[in-house]
Write an enzyme that holds these catalytic residues in place. Sequence first.
Site, PDB file in Angstrom:
ATOM      1  N   THR A  45     -23.857 -70.994  35.202  1.00  0.00           N
ATOM      2  CA  THR A  45     -24.997 -71.349  34.364  1.00  0.00           C
ATOM      3  C   THR A  45     -26.282 -71.197  35.186  1.00  0.00           C
ATOM      4  O   THR A  45     -26.232 -71.181  36.421  1.00  0.00           O
ATOM      5  CB  THR A  45     -24.845 -72.779  33.804  1.00  0.00           C
ATOM      6  N   THR A  47     -29.368 -72.788  36.289  1.00  0.00           N
ATOM      7  CA  THR A  47     -29.822 -73.594  37.437  1.00  0.00           C
ATOM      8  C   THR A  47     -28.717 -73.713  38.478  1.00  0.00           C
ATOM      9  O   THR A  47     -28.982 -73.658  39.683  1.00  0.00           O
ATOM     10  CB  THR A  47     -30.284 -74.991  36.975  1.00  0.00           C
ATOM     11  N   CYS A  48     -27.485 -73.841  38.020  1.00  0.00           N
ATOM     12  CA  CYS A  48     -26.356 -73.986  38.940  1.00  0.00           C
ATOM     13  C   CYS A  48     -26.194 -72.744  39.817  1.00  0.00           C
ATOM     14  O   CYS A  48     -25.937 -72.855  41.013  1.00  0.00           O
ATOM     15  CB  CYS A  48     -25.070 -74.249  38.147  1.00  0.00           C
ATOM     16  N   SER A  49     -26.350 -71.558  39.222  1.00  0.00           N
ATOM     17  CA  SER A  49     -26.146 -70.299  39.942  1.00  0.00           C
ATOM     18  C   SER A  49     -27.372 -69.816  40.694  1.00  0.00           C
ATOM     19  O   SER A  49     -27.250 -69.129  41.699  1.00  0.00           O
ATOM     20  CB  SER A  49     -25.715 -69.201  38.967  1.00  0.00           C
ATOM     21  N   LEU A  53     -25.957 -74.316  43.720  1.00  0.00           N
ATOM     22  CA  LEU A  53     -24.952 -73.826  44.658  1.00  0.00           C
ATOM     23  C   LEU A  53     -25.574 -72.998  45.782  1.00  0.00           C
ATOM     24  O   LEU A  53     -25.240 -73.215  46.955  1.00  0.00           O
ATOM     25  CB  LEU A  53     -23.861 -73.035  43.926  1.00  0.00           C
TER      26      LEU A  53
END
Length: 157
Positions: A45, A47-49, A53
């Site tokens: 997703t 913001t996560c990618s 992370l």
Amino acid sequence: MIQQGQTLPAATLSELTKDGMVNHDVAELFAGKKVVLFAVPGAFTPTCSESHLPGYVVLADQLKAKGVDIIACVSVNDAFVMQAWGEAQNASEIMMLADGDGSFTKALGLEMDTATFGGLRSQRYAMIIDNGVVTQLNVEAPKEFEVSKAETILASL
């Protein structure tokens, strides 16, 4: 919701390694170790990618230099997705842990219902764990990304 000073709940998290599927007992995995555990609403997703992370990937060596034994990312996804996402993000220093049924997330009291987006997911957070006890817990407000960043956790170690 779990609080600082509390022991992590009993749970199993899965990891797909080069040797196959490993089901980790949380208590055993984190026993005697200093751990940074961060959670994301979903692998791959935005913001996560793009930020969450990658920040931990970039700062992994600095976190470990501060005495962190394990840096782990957890999401309510399956282990195959988590492994593929870790590979796509060059996250070789990060344990990519799957909470496939959301039981760990629910036991922490950090679940959220995203309805048609993906159903039960984890809130975005980061915690520092010392020998299975939460010593710091940073839970993001909805649609925020500040307190769970790798930079914030590094500064607090």
